[in-house]
Design an enzyme around this catalytic site. Structure first.
Site, PDB file in Angstrom:
ATOM      1  N   LYS A  54      60.170 -19.925 -27.838  1.00 19.75           N
ATOM      2  CA  LYS A  54      58.816 -19.496 -27.584  1.00 19.75           C
ATOM      3  C   LYS A  54      58.183 -20.626 -26.854  1.00 19.75           C
ATOM      4  O   LYS A  54      57.317 -20.135 -25.881  1.00 19.75           O
ATOM      5  CB  LYS A  54      58.172 -19.167 -28.845  1.00 19.75           C
ATOM      6  CG  LYS A  54      58.723 -17.866 -29.432  1.00 19.75           C
ATOM      7  CD  LYS A  54      58.221 -17.499 -30.885  1.00 19.75           C
ATOM      8  CE  LYS A  54      59.054 -16.143 -31.373  1.00 19.75           C
ATOM      9  NZ  LYS A  54      58.715 -16.076 -32.869  1.00 19.75           N
ATOM     10  N   GLN A  71      55.590 -18.264 -37.842  1.00 19.14           N
ATOM     11  CA  GLN A  71      56.958 -18.065 -37.774  1.00 19.14           C
ATOM     12  C   GLN A  71      57.516 -17.546 -39.137  1.00 19.14           C
ATOM     13  O   GLN A  71      57.055 -18.403 -40.233  1.00 19.14           O
ATOM     14  CB  GLN A  71      57.716 -19.125 -37.199  1.00 19.14           C
ATOM     15  CG  GLN A  71      59.202 -18.659 -37.093  1.00 19.14           C
ATOM     16  CD  GLN A  71      59.289 -17.778 -36.004  1.00 19.14           C
ATOM     17  OE1 GLN A  71      58.892 -17.767 -34.902  1.00 19.14           O
ATOM     18  NE2 GLN A  71      60.225 -16.754 -36.180  1.00 19.14           N
ATOM     19  N   ASP A 105      51.494 -11.086 -32.729  1.00 16.24           N
ATOM     20  CA  ASP A 105      52.657 -10.358 -33.220  1.00 16.24           C
ATOM     21  C   ASP A 105      52.217  -9.026 -33.703  1.00 16.24           C
ATOM     22  O   ASP A 105      53.426  -8.252 -34.096  1.00 16.24           O
ATOM     23  CB  ASP A 105      53.129 -11.124 -34.516  1.00 16.24           C
ATOM     24  CG  ASP A 105      54.391 -12.056 -34.342  1.00 16.24           C
ATOM     25  OD1 ASP A 105      55.075 -11.849 -33.384  1.00 16.24           O
ATOM     26  OD2 ASP A 105      54.605 -12.932 -35.046  1.00 16.24           O
TER      27      ASP A 105
END
Ligand code: NAD
Length: 297
Positions: free
Chosen positions: A54, A98, A121
């Site tokens: 990422k 994460q 997200d």
């Protein structure tokens, strides 16, 4: 008939190019780069790889990447304090924590602490709610990527029968909402569904998000169905192999004889996830700066 291979890798590369070009425009207009903060707690090897990719992809798209790697024993108070600091940092447009988090941390509480306008997200309940009622917010990256592949291939989805297998909050449920928004007739199948093969048989669109290697058989599919395989499963190593092959939730080789189009694993949905994360971050940047979001995004 041999199904067309839906090339998610190529589609994702084009999306990343488009995001990169617009990220440059954003930077010159705003006087700063769009920024993504990624928080990793602990040393989970798979998470370390994801966070590393990422970071690379963010920088390659001309955006600022802020990485925060915290020790596995980080307290919830310290993690929440970091999220709070990122919520208030004008250089940060998107925040991603994460998952999975170490067991002593409450994932729901941490996600809830992220500002919904920086939740790229799309996991915050506010964004899940916005999706459910048709307001603009942030949609989880994987199902949004699947939707892009579907509309690119099929155009208008109105009236098509869609079956989503799996009802997780990050894939199955938002996928079903997106398909419903696009006027498909949607069924969500899951572990308690009776006669899954018969349910799948009526689908013009099948999205498989289960996590069981090659579970969906070619005989289950309707002739000419479009199949999106979200699953990522590693088979046990065959003789002479160090690692087993990666396969999806659909028996790809056999399904090719029945479907009209299908995503491979790897190279289908997987590459879309990071590309959409970059897209969501740039959308957040435009919104946070008070600019109109460009149509191409
Ligand atoms: P999950 O474990 O949270 O959900 C799995 C779902 O499958 C559940 O809703 C369950 O009801 C359903 N299910 C389980 N057994 C079933 C059965 N026998 N019949 C029908 N349904 C059944 O998983 P998830 O997070 O939604 O992920 C699903 C898969 O997608 C996994 O393989 C995961 O690795 C993969 N994934 C890929 C990406 C990507 O970027 N390509 C992103 C997220 C998840």
């Amino acid at each position: 008939m041999t199904a067309e291979r839906i090339d998610g890798k190529a589609f994702a590369a084009l999306l990343r190019e488009r995001v990169g070009a617009l990220a440059l425009q954003f930077a010159s207009k705003a006087g700063r780069k769009a920024g993504l903060a990624v928080v990793l707690v602990g040393e989970d090897p798979a998470s370390q790889v994801y966070v590393g990719s990422k970071h690379k992809a963010t920088v390659a798209a001309g955006m600022a990447s802020f990485e925060h790697r915290l020790p596995a024993d980080t307290s919830e108070a310290d993690l929440l304090a970091l999220v709070d600091q990122l919520n208030n940092d004008d250089a940060v447009d998107g925040i991603l924590v994460q998952l999975p988090l170490p067991d002593h941390l409450d994932e729901q509480a941490v996600i809830a602490s992220i500002s919904p306008d920086k939740d790229v997200d799309g996991f915050h309940v506010t964004n899940a709610g916005r999706l459910a009622v048709g307001q603009s917010g942030f949609v989880p990256c994987t199902p949004l990527g699947c939707m892009m592949l579907l509309t690119d291939r099929l155009g208008d989805l109105s009236g098509l029968e869609a079956v989503v297998i799996g009802r997780s909050n990050i894939v199955g449920k938002p996928m079903a909402q997106l398909l419903l928004d696009a006027n498909a007739t949607v069924t969500i199948a899951h572990s308690r569904t009776k006669d899954l093969p018969a349910v799948v048989k009526r689908a013009d669109i099948v999205v498989a998000a289960v996590g069981r290697a090659e579970m969906v058989k070619a005989e289950w599919l309707k002739d000419g169905a479009t199949v999106i395989d979200v699953g990522i499963n590693r088979l046990p190593p065959a003789e002479g192999e160090q690692k087993g092959r990666l396969v999806g939730d659909v028996d790809y080789a056999a399904a090719q004889g029945v479907a009209s189009a299908i995503t491979p694993v790897p190279g289908g949905v997987g590459p879309m996830t990071i590309a959409v994360l970059l897209r969501n971050t740039l959308v957040a940047a435009y919104r946070n700066a008070g600019f109109d979001v460009p149509e191409e995004l």
